[in-house]
Design a protein around this motif. Structure first.
Motif, mmCIF file in Angstrom:
data_model
loop_
_atom_site.group_PDB
_atom_site.id
_atom_site.type_symbol
_atom_site.label_atom_id
_atom_site.label_comp_id
_atom_site.label_asym_id
_atom_site.label_seq_id
_atom_site.Cartn_x
_atom_site.Cartn_y
_atom_site.Cartn_z
ATOM 1 N N GLU A 9 0.816 -1.209 0.000
ATOM 2 C CA GLU A 9 0.000 0.000 0.000
ATOM 3 C C GLU A 9 0.856 1.267 0.000
ATOM 4 N N LEU A 10 1.948 1.277 0.726
ATOM 5 C CA LEU A 10 2.855 2.429 0.691
ATOM 6 C C LEU A 10 3.398 2.628 -0.723
ATOM 7 N N ALA A 11 3.790 1.553 -1.365
ATOM 8 C CA ALA A 11 4.310 1.646 -2.736
ATOM 9 C C ALA A 11 3.253 2.172 -3.701
ATOM 10 N N ALA A 12 1.996 1.832 -3.453
ATOM 11 C CA ALA A 12 0.904 2.257 -4.327
ATOM 12 C C ALA A 12 0.428 3.673 -4.043
ATOM 13 N N ARG A 13 0.352 4.056 -2.766
ATOM 14 C CA ARG A 13 -0.272 5.328 -2.379
ATOM 15 C C ARG A 13 0.712 6.422 -2.021
ATOM 16 N N GLY A 14 1.975 6.064 -1.834
ATOM 17 C CA GLY A 14 2.970 7.057 -1.457
ATOM 18 C C GLY A 14 2.842 7.471 -0.005
ATOM 19 N N THR A 15 3.661 8.398 0.399
ATOM 20 C CA THR A 15 3.669 8.852 1.788
ATOM 21 C C THR A 15 2.513 9.795 2.095
ATOM 22 N N ASP A 16 1.863 10.323 1.065
ATOM 23 C CA ASP A 16 0.731 11.230 1.293
ATOM 24 C C ASP A 16 -0.614 10.507 1.301
ATOM 25 N N GLY A 17 -0.627 9.175 1.131
ATOM 26 C CA GLY A 17 -1.848 8.387 1.242
ATOM 27 C C GLY A 17 -2.889 8.684 0.185
ATOM 28 N N ARG A 18 -2.447 8.965 -1.020
ATOM 29 C CA ARG A 18 -3.384 9.270 -2.101
ATOM 30 C C ARG A 18 -4.376 8.136 -2.338
ATOM 31 N N TYR A 19 -5.506 8.469 -2.900
ATOM 32 C CA TYR A 19 -6.578 7.518 -3.133
ATOM 33 C C TYR A 19 -6.230 6.540 -4.261
ATOM 34 N N PHE A 20 -5.613 7.072 -5.310
ATOM 35 C CA PHE A 20 -5.169 6.281 -6.461
ATOM 36 C C PHE A 20 -3.666 6.470 -6.595
ATOM 37 N N PRO A 21 -2.956 5.588 -7.259
ATOM 38 C CA PRO A 21 -1.516 5.750 -7.378
ATOM 39 C C PRO A 21 -1.089 7.105 -7.968
ATOM 40 N N TRP A 22 -1.865 7.681 -8.846
ATOM 41 C CA TRP A 22 -1.522 8.949 -9.494
ATOM 42 C C TRP A 22 -2.055 10.178 -8.759
ATOM 43 N N GLY A 23 -2.921 10.032 -7.793
ATOM 44 C CA GLY A 23 -3.498 11.175 -7.071
ATOM 45 C C GLY A 23 -4.854 10.832 -6.490
ATOM 46 N N ASN A 24 -5.685 11.845 -6.301
ATOM 47 C CA ASN A 24 -6.980 11.632 -5.644
ATOM 48 C C ASN A 24 -8.184 11.720 -6.576
ATOM 49 N N GLU A 25 -7.963 11.980 -7.843
ATOM 50 C CA GLU A 25 -9.062 12.083 -8.815
ATOM 51 C C GLU A 25 -9.110 10.842 -9.694
ATOM 52 N N TRP A 26 -10.299 10.260 -9.819
ATOM 53 C CA TRP A 26 -10.487 9.083 -10.675
ATOM 54 C C TRP A 26 -10.237 9.450 -12.128
ATOM 55 N N ASP A 27 -9.471 8.660 -12.840
ATOM 56 C CA ASP A 27 -9.210 8.844 -14.263
ATOM 57 C C ASP A 27 -9.084 7.467 -14.905
ATOM 58 N N PRO A 28 -10.153 6.970 -15.555
ATOM 59 C CA PRO A 28 -10.128 5.615 -16.114
ATOM 60 C C PRO A 28 -9.094 5.421 -17.221
ATOM 61 N N LYS A 29 -8.494 6.498 -17.712
ATOM 62 C CA LYS A 29 -7.469 6.368 -18.749
ATOM 63 C C LYS A 29 -6.098 6.008 -18.168
ATOM 64 N N ARG A 30 -6.002 5.975 -16.827
ATOM 65 C CA ARG A 30 -4.722 5.699 -16.181
ATOM 66 C C ARG A 30 -4.566 4.261 -15.693
ATOM 67 N N LEU A 31 -5.557 3.404 -15.992
ATOM 68 C CA LEU A 31 -5.483 2.021 -15.526
ATOM 69 C C LEU A 31 -6.388 1.126 -16.360
ATOM 70 N N ASN A 32 -6.165 -0.154 -16.247
ATOM 71 C CA ASN A 32 -6.920 -1.161 -16.982
ATOM 72 C C ASN A 32 -8.100 -1.620 -16.126
ATOM 73 N N THR A 33 -9.305 -1.112 -16.450
ATOM 74 C CA THR A 33 -10.522 -1.510 -15.748
ATOM 75 C C THR A 33 -11.634 -1.769 -16.750
ATOM 76 N N GLN A 34 -12.780 -2.096 -16.241
ATOM 77 C CA GLN A 34 -13.927 -2.423 -17.075
ATOM 78 C C GLN A 34 -14.369 -1.252 -17.970
ATOM 79 N N GLU A 35 -14.152 -0.026 -17.545
ATOM 80 C CA GLU A 35 -14.615 1.134 -18.308
ATOM 81 C C GLU A 35 -14.087 1.191 -19.744
ATOM 82 N N ASN A 36 -12.816 0.865 -19.925
ATOM 83 C CA ASN A 36 -12.180 1.053 -21.237
ATOM 84 C C ASN A 36 -11.829 -0.225 -21.984
ATOM 85 N N GLY A 37 -11.958 -1.382 -21.349
ATOM 86 C CA GLY A 37 -11.463 -2.590 -21.992
ATOM 87 C C GLY A 37 -9.948 -2.617 -21.840
#
Length: 125
Positions: A9-37
């Protein structure tokens, strides 16, 4: 070895405890999920903008990842989410426990290693 849940979890969220690895805003273009195939696993570098503060890729999306942390008796903790999950589930802090003998197309792992001391030698003693 597998990382512990806390290490993962530290490796994924960093020392600031972000919600997503890239920050706190959802962006389906930054990961492989059901939204985009594409509705299956993708290569490690397929989503370069989704890396964690420590430069790790796929810390959200693609596959759930095993950790070395025990869950309920006979079970182990998996972190994150997979390519068939929706955004509400796909966050770095998501955790699940499964029987430690489970195998599934949605499960994967990453390895961790102990830091080795710098070799002694010229100018390093």
């Amino acid at each position: 070895r597998l990382p512990s849940e806390d290490q993962w979890e530290l490796a994924a969220r960093g020392t600031d405890g972000r919600y997503f690895p890239w920050g706190n805003e959802w962006d389906p273009k930054r990961l492989n999920t059901q939204e985009n195939g594409p509705y299956g696993t993708t290569p490690v570098l397929a989503y370069p903008a989704g890396h964690s503060p420590f430069g790790l890729y796929n810390m959200a999306g693609n596959v759930f990842e095993w950790t070395s942390t025990p869950g309920r008796p006979g079970r182990m903790i998996l972190k994150s989410c997979s390519w068939d999950d929706l955004g509400g589930i796909c966050r770095a802090a998501a955790r699940h426990d499964r029987p430690k003998t489970s195998r599934h197309i949605l499960f994967g792992f990453r390895c961790a290693c102990e830091s080795a001391p710098a070799p002694k030698g010229k100018g390093r003693d």
